[in-house]
Motif scaffolding. Sequence first.
Motif, PDB file in Angstrom:
ATOM      1  N   HIS A  12      -3.007   5.006   5.371  1.00  0.00           N
ATOM      2  CA  HIS A  12      -3.351   5.918   4.288  1.00  0.00           C
ATOM      3  C   HIS A  12      -4.867   6.048   4.230  1.00  0.00           C
ATOM      4  O   HIS A  12      -5.609   5.303   4.889  1.00  0.00           O
ATOM      5  CB  HIS A  12      -2.813   5.399   2.963  1.00  0.00           C
ATOM      6  CG  HIS A  12      -1.313   5.262   2.951  1.00  0.00           C
ATOM      7  ND1 HIS A  12      -0.637   4.521   2.022  1.00  0.00           N
ATOM      8  CD2 HIS A  12      -0.361   5.795   3.780  1.00  0.00           C
ATOM      9  CE1 HIS A  12       0.661   4.586   2.273  1.00  0.00           C
ATOM     10  NE2 HIS A  12       0.851   5.350   3.342  1.00  0.00           N
ATOM     11  N   TYR A  17     -10.136  -1.924   4.058  1.00  0.00           N
ATOM     12  CA  TYR A  17     -10.543  -0.851   3.129  1.00  0.00           C
ATOM     13  C   TYR A  17     -11.948  -0.389   3.504  1.00  0.00           C
ATOM     14  O   TYR A  17     -12.861  -1.209   3.641  1.00  0.00           O
ATOM     15  CB  TYR A  17     -10.516  -1.379   1.701  1.00  0.00           C
ATOM     16  CG  TYR A  17     -10.948  -0.370   0.668  1.00  0.00           C
ATOM     17  CD1 TYR A  17     -10.104   0.662   0.281  1.00  0.00           C
ATOM     18  CD2 TYR A  17     -12.202  -0.461   0.078  1.00  0.00           C
ATOM     19  CE1 TYR A  17     -10.490   1.582  -0.669  1.00  0.00           C
ATOM     20  CE2 TYR A  17     -12.607   0.463  -0.874  1.00  0.00           C
ATOM     21  CZ  TYR A  17     -11.737   1.489  -1.243  1.00  0.00           C
ATOM     22  OH  TYR A  17     -12.144   2.401  -2.177  1.00  0.00           O
ATOM     23  N   TYR A  62      -8.102   3.411   4.393  1.00  0.00           N
ATOM     24  CA  TYR A  62      -7.647   2.175   5.051  1.00  0.00           C
ATOM     25  C   TYR A  62      -7.588   2.407   6.542  1.00  0.00           C
ATOM     26  O   TYR A  62      -7.312   3.517   7.030  1.00  0.00           O
ATOM     27  CB  TYR A  62      -6.277   1.743   4.541  1.00  0.00           C
ATOM     28  CG  TYR A  62      -6.310   1.240   3.113  1.00  0.00           C
ATOM     29  CD1 TYR A  62      -6.553  -0.098   2.836  1.00  0.00           C
ATOM     30  CD2 TYR A  62      -6.124   2.116   2.056  1.00  0.00           C
ATOM     31  CE1 TYR A  62      -6.612  -0.560   1.534  1.00  0.00           C
ATOM     32  CE2 TYR A  62      -6.184   1.679   0.740  1.00  0.00           C
ATOM     33  CZ  TYR A  62      -6.413   0.329   0.493  1.00  0.00           C
ATOM     34  OH  TYR A  62      -6.468  -0.116  -0.802  1.00  0.00           O
ATOM     35  N   HIS A  64      -0.231   0.066   2.633  1.00  0.00           N
ATOM     36  CA  HIS A  64      -1.246   1.105   2.838  1.00  0.00           C
ATOM     37  C   HIS A  64      -1.074   1.793   4.182  1.00  0.00           C
ATOM     38  O   HIS A  64      -2.048   2.317   4.742  1.00  0.00           O
ATOM     39  CB  HIS A  64      -2.645   0.499   2.745  1.00  0.00           C
ATOM     40  CG  HIS A  64      -2.875  -0.281   1.481  1.00  0.00           C
ATOM     41  ND1 HIS A  64      -2.833   0.310   0.229  1.00  0.00           N
ATOM     42  CD2 HIS A  64      -3.096  -1.605   1.281  1.00  0.00           C
ATOM     43  CE1 HIS A  64      -3.037  -0.619  -0.686  1.00  0.00           C
ATOM     44  NE2 HIS A  64      -3.196  -1.794  -0.077  1.00  0.00           N
TER      45      HIS A  64
END
Length: 635
Positions: A565, A576, A568, A550
């Motif tokens: 990303h 998250y 995240y 991520h």
Amino acid sequence: MSGSLYWIGATKEVGTKNWHWIDGLQINQSELIETIENITPESSSGCLALRWRTWNNISDLYWTPSTCHQPGRYICKKSAVVLPQNLNQTFQGSYGIISSVNFPQHYPNNLKYTLTIKGRPFTRIYISFTHLILEEQDLCMYDYISLQSDLNGPETRFCGQHQNDLDKFIFFSDNSTAFLTFRSDYSVTATGFQATWKAVDISACLEIQHITVTHKTIYISNNYPEGYLPNLHCVAQFRAPRKKILLTFFDIDVGISEGSTSCKRDYVKVTLESGRFPRSIVLCGNTSVFPPGYQVLSYDSNLTLELFTSRHGGRGFNVTLEMWNGYQVETVLNFNNMVKGMLQSMNYPHSPPESVNYTQQIVTPIGTYIILYFSKTFWNEGSCDENFVTVRDVYQESNYLRTLCAESNAVEKSIDIEFQSLFHSIHLSFWTSNKYKKRSPFTIAFKVVSDLLFLNKSLGLNTSHSLDGCFCENGGSCSAHPEGGFQCKCTSNFTGLFCHIPWCTLNPCGDYGTCNIIEHGYRCNCYEGYTGDHCDQFVTPCDPSPCGQHGDCSVVNNTTHCRCHAMYEGPRCSQYVIRITYKPLSQRMLEEPFWLGLITVSAVLLVILLVYCIKRKFAEKIEKFFAEEIERSKN
């Protein structure tokens, strides 16, 4: 010596007058003199020695008790050697082992005895030593072995200490009996000798042998390979029914080759035909002169082999004889220990047999190449129908083939013609004409050169390339090649055309690892920062990526940074999150479809309303304006 103690290994039992040897046996009191008997049980003298002193006006070595810790020398107990009643013995049969008395321990002094060895009729006794250590003396005057064929005849003496040169101490009798006399003097002894003896049958050399050749026949010289006997003349005559005889030497070691001079002492004579003045060849030397595979061909159906010896020499010879097929002769000449030499036409120095296709494969050690020199006065490169030679190298491009004609002086050449093989093997094929054409004998000089570029040259050929012989090294197995010839299947630790290259020699690990041989090949131990089977992959801080799936990893000043990303966050993009971002109403109205549509409809309605209002308020003025414009345009 006077006053010195010599301990003899005896002690006194405490509290008694009993003395014992060190092995526990009691000493007979009668053996002791008064000096011992006068010792009281309380005496502190507990060990027995010998000392030179005077007693009853006689100076001699006497038993002397003394304290055990007193310094002195030692006399060791030695087992007595029991001599047989009759040292002179006789041995009969085909072979056996003989040794000196008390072997392998030291032989006693003052010995002289004779061993007689008798073989069957038409034999001679061959004696070779496996152990020979006697007292050393240049003329063998002290301890020695004497060998004779007759007790009244000349003798051969051996003495001294020999371990690595025992092959020089060999004796052959002149008849079926040999005498070995052993003598030792009064002083120094040694371990003696051990020898093997064999009765060698020489009946084949007492008359001419007549042998008919109908199939391939193996023939070896007398006592091969232990060594031929001296003073022999062995003759074998071979005959093939209406066929010529092909003779192939697989081993020869007879006499000494002295260059261009003739063989003087021990030699083999090959007579190539019958008749009153037959042509013959005289051979002496070993496989360095006549390599395994050397061949001659008879001129008719008769061939005679003769061995002449004047002294004990080399192994002898091992040959095969067979009927020639009438056209082709093929052989492999293995030059294992030569750096230069001379190839000869068949039956040299006589003319080659007629109508023969004679092919020689010249093979030298792997890692060398061969240079052939063809004399400019005898050979010329070109095309010809008879009396010519072809040179073929299967490892060069397009099966390299060149042809030279014999006795062609049409073209003046300033230098000899040279051919160089790629590797250690090359093929020469000779074609001779029929009996109506001249066929001169010839020689071709050659040189064997160590190949400094062998590794690079061999790597230039695919390992599946066909070989012209089983040249597999380092345990590689040889098998037939699908396209003809042979191929090598290497063990796991080696590769290359001939299984001659250890894997690590090819540096498969490059500059960033070390190669180690393992059971099934090799393994690369990579340096820090590198990985892969060949250590050719650079390892960065982002490999493996600390950002997971991520985030994107980047390296700045050898430090990793993660760009996460959407949804995240965290140093490794592992958290998250759900986050609603604040936006002004005007921005949301422009970005959201509902509000954008509402604004558009309102703007259109506003424009329509504006047009309607203007028309109602200014209608009369507008109509008057358009009417005046129309009238003006008419005028």
